[in-house]
Design a protein around this motif. Structure first.
Motif, PDB file in Angstrom:
ATOM      1  N   ASP A 207      -3.030   5.159  -3.654  1.00 45.44           N
ATOM      2  CA  ASP A 207      -3.291   3.761  -3.977  1.00 45.44           C
ATOM      3  C   ASP A 207      -4.153   3.666  -5.229  1.00 45.44           C
ATOM      4  O   ASP A 207      -5.360   3.431  -5.166  1.00 45.44           O
TER       5      ASP A 207
ATOM      6  N   ARG B 289      -7.292   2.508  -0.111  1.00 43.01           N
ATOM      7  CA  ARG B 289      -6.352   2.853   0.939  1.00 43.01           C
ATOM      8  C   ARG B 289      -6.732   2.144   2.242  1.00 43.01           C
ATOM      9  O   ARG B 289      -7.894   2.084   2.608  1.00 43.01           O
TER      10      ARG B 289
ATOM     11  N   LEU C  49       0.817  -1.204   0.000  1.00 44.81           N
ATOM     12  CA  LEU C  49       0.000   0.000   0.000  1.00 44.81           C
ATOM     13  C   LEU C  49       0.854   1.258   0.000  1.00 44.81           C
ATOM     14  O   LEU C  49       2.054   1.225   0.324  1.00 44.81           O
ATOM     15  N   GLN C  50       0.223   2.369  -0.351  1.00 48.87           N
ATOM     16  CA  GLN C  50       0.911   3.659  -0.367  1.00 48.87           C
ATOM     17  C   GLN C  50       1.517   3.985   0.997  1.00 48.87           C
ATOM     18  O   GLN C  50       2.643   4.480   1.093  1.00 48.87           O
TER      19      GLN C  50
END
Length: 333
Positions: free
Chosen positions: A47, A275, A12-13
Motif C-alpha cells: 500500500d 495497510r 487496498l493491497q
C-alpha cells in the motif's frame, strides 16, 4: 463524501490481491496507461503510491520486480510513433502485461492481437488509444482513428473469449497548454484545440465500444473536477490520481464479477496510505450477474488456488504456455 476524500478512499493491497488472484490483466495504451500498469503492479505488492521518478520513467529494465520484455532501453528511446515498450509483472498468483501503443490499429497492433490469439488469453483487457492517433498521423488522422477503431474492435471481439472483461478507458482531460515531449514542435499548433478533439474522440470511441458490447470506463468524467492532480505538462497525472484510477478499475471489475468490495473509511487529509489487514472483499456464495455483464458458463471466477493447479492442463502460468515463443516476432510498423 467530498470528491477529494473519494480520491483518497482507494482499494487496498489486500483487496486488490484477492480480487486479481489467478487473473491475467493486459493493459494497452500510452504513457498514462503505463502509469496505470505501474500503479497496479505496486498495489499488488504494498500500500504505497508511485513516486514522481517512477511516474516519469519509461523503458526501464525493471520496475518493482517486473521485467522489460521488448522495446524501451532495448531499442531506441524516442518520442516518435516507432517507440515500443512491452512490460510484464508475474508473481505466484498474478500476471500483468503492458503494451505501449501509438495507434489503435496498425501492423504492430496486429502482432499484439496475434499474441492474444495464440497465447494465454487475459481475464481483463484494458485499452486506451487516442492522443497519438489524433495528433501524429496527418490531417485526416481523426477520420482514420474512427475507421481504425472499427477494425480494432471487430478484431478484438473475434479473438477474446466470452468471459474476458474488455474495458475501453476514455482519455482523461488534457490541458489548454501542452508541454514536454508529447507534442513535437511541428505539431504545437494542435495544442489549443486538443482538449476538444479528445472530447469528440471519447464520444465516438465510447459509443462504438458499447455497440460492440464492451464495457466503458469514462475517466474523462471521473477526473473533470480533479484537474489539480494533472501534471504541468497537461497530459500526465500524479500518484494520487493513478491510485484512484486503479480503484475505479478494480471496483468496475468487482462489479462485473459479482464481488463486493468493502469500502474502507477515507484517510484523513494528508495521511499516509496505510495497510488495513482486516479489509477483505466480500465473496458471495454464488456469483451474481450484474445487468449486461458476461459470466463464464460454469460460474467459476477462479478467485482461489495457485497457478500450478493439478487440474490445469496448461500447466503453470507462463508466457510459454501453449507453445508460444515469448516475445514473438514483430511485424514492422
Amino acid at each position: 463524501m467530498s470528491h477529494e476524500a473519494d480520491m483518497r478512499a482507494g482499494v487496498l493491497q489486500s483487496e486488490a490481491g484477492l480480487l486479481l488472484h489467478n487473473k491475467f490483466v493486459v493493459i494497452l495504451g500510452g504513457s498514462v496507461q503505463r502509469s496505470m500498469y505501474k500503479d497496479l503492479v505496486l498495489l499488488l505488492q504494498r500500500d504505497q503510491y508511485l513516486t514522481a521518478t517512477q511516474l516519469k520513467a519509461k523503458g526501464e529494465l525493471s520496475f518493482e520486480q517486473d521485467v522489460l520484455v521488448e522495446g524501451g532501453q532495448f531499442g531506441p528511446m524516442t518520442n516518435g510513433t516507432e517507440y515500443r515498450e512491452v512490460r510484464q509483472y508475474r508473481s505466484d498468483h498474478h500476471l500483468l502485461r503492458f503494451y505501449f501503443l501509438t495507434r489503435v490499429y496498425s501492423p504492430y497492433m496486429e502482432s499484439i492481437l496475434e499474441d492474444l490469439r495464440q497465447g494465454l488469453q487475459p481475464d481483463v483487457l484494458v485499452i486506451n488509444s487516442c492522443l497519438w492517433d489524433i495528433t501524429r498521423y496527418g490531417l485526416e488522422c481523426l477520420g482514420q482513428y474512427k475507421e481504425n477503431l472499427h477494425k480494432f474492435f471487430g478484431q478484438i471481439k473475434s479473438i477474446m473469449h466470452d468471459h474476458c472483461l474488455i474495458l475501453w478507458a476514455l482519455t482523461m482531460p488534457v490541458g489548454k497548454k501542452i508541454k514536454g515531449g508529447f507534442l513535437v514542435p511541428e505539431l504545437s499548433h494542435l495544442a489549443p484545440t486538443l482538449r476538444y478533439d479528445v472530447i469528440e474522440a471519447n464520444f465516438y470511441g465510447g459509443r462504438l465500444a458499447e455497440e460492440y458490447g464492451f464495457d466503458v470506463l469514462d475517466l474523462h468524467f471521473h477526473f473533470r473536477f480533479s484537474l489539480q492532480h494533472r501534471r504541468a505538462d497537461g497530459i500526465h497525472w500524479d500518484a494520487l490520481a493513478h491510485r484512484h484510477i486503479s480503484s475505479l478499475l478494480l471496483r468496475h471489475a468487482a462489479d462485473a464479477w459479482g464481488v463486493e468490495l468493502q469500502a474502507p473509511p477515507p484517510p484523513a487529509a494528508g495521511a499516509v496510505l496505510g495497510r488495513q489487514p482486516d479489509a477483505r472483499p466480500h465473496l458471495p456464495a454464488q456469483p451474481r450477474r450484474p445487468p449486461g455483464r458476461r459470466v463464464p458458463a460454469n460460474g467459476n471466477w477462479r478467485l482461489a488456488g495457485p497457478w500450478q493447479e493439478a487440474s490445469d492442463p496448461a500447466g503453470p502460468m507462463d508466457p510459454m504456455r501453449r507453445g508460444v515463443t515469448w516475445p514473438p516476432e514483430r511485424k514492422p510498423s
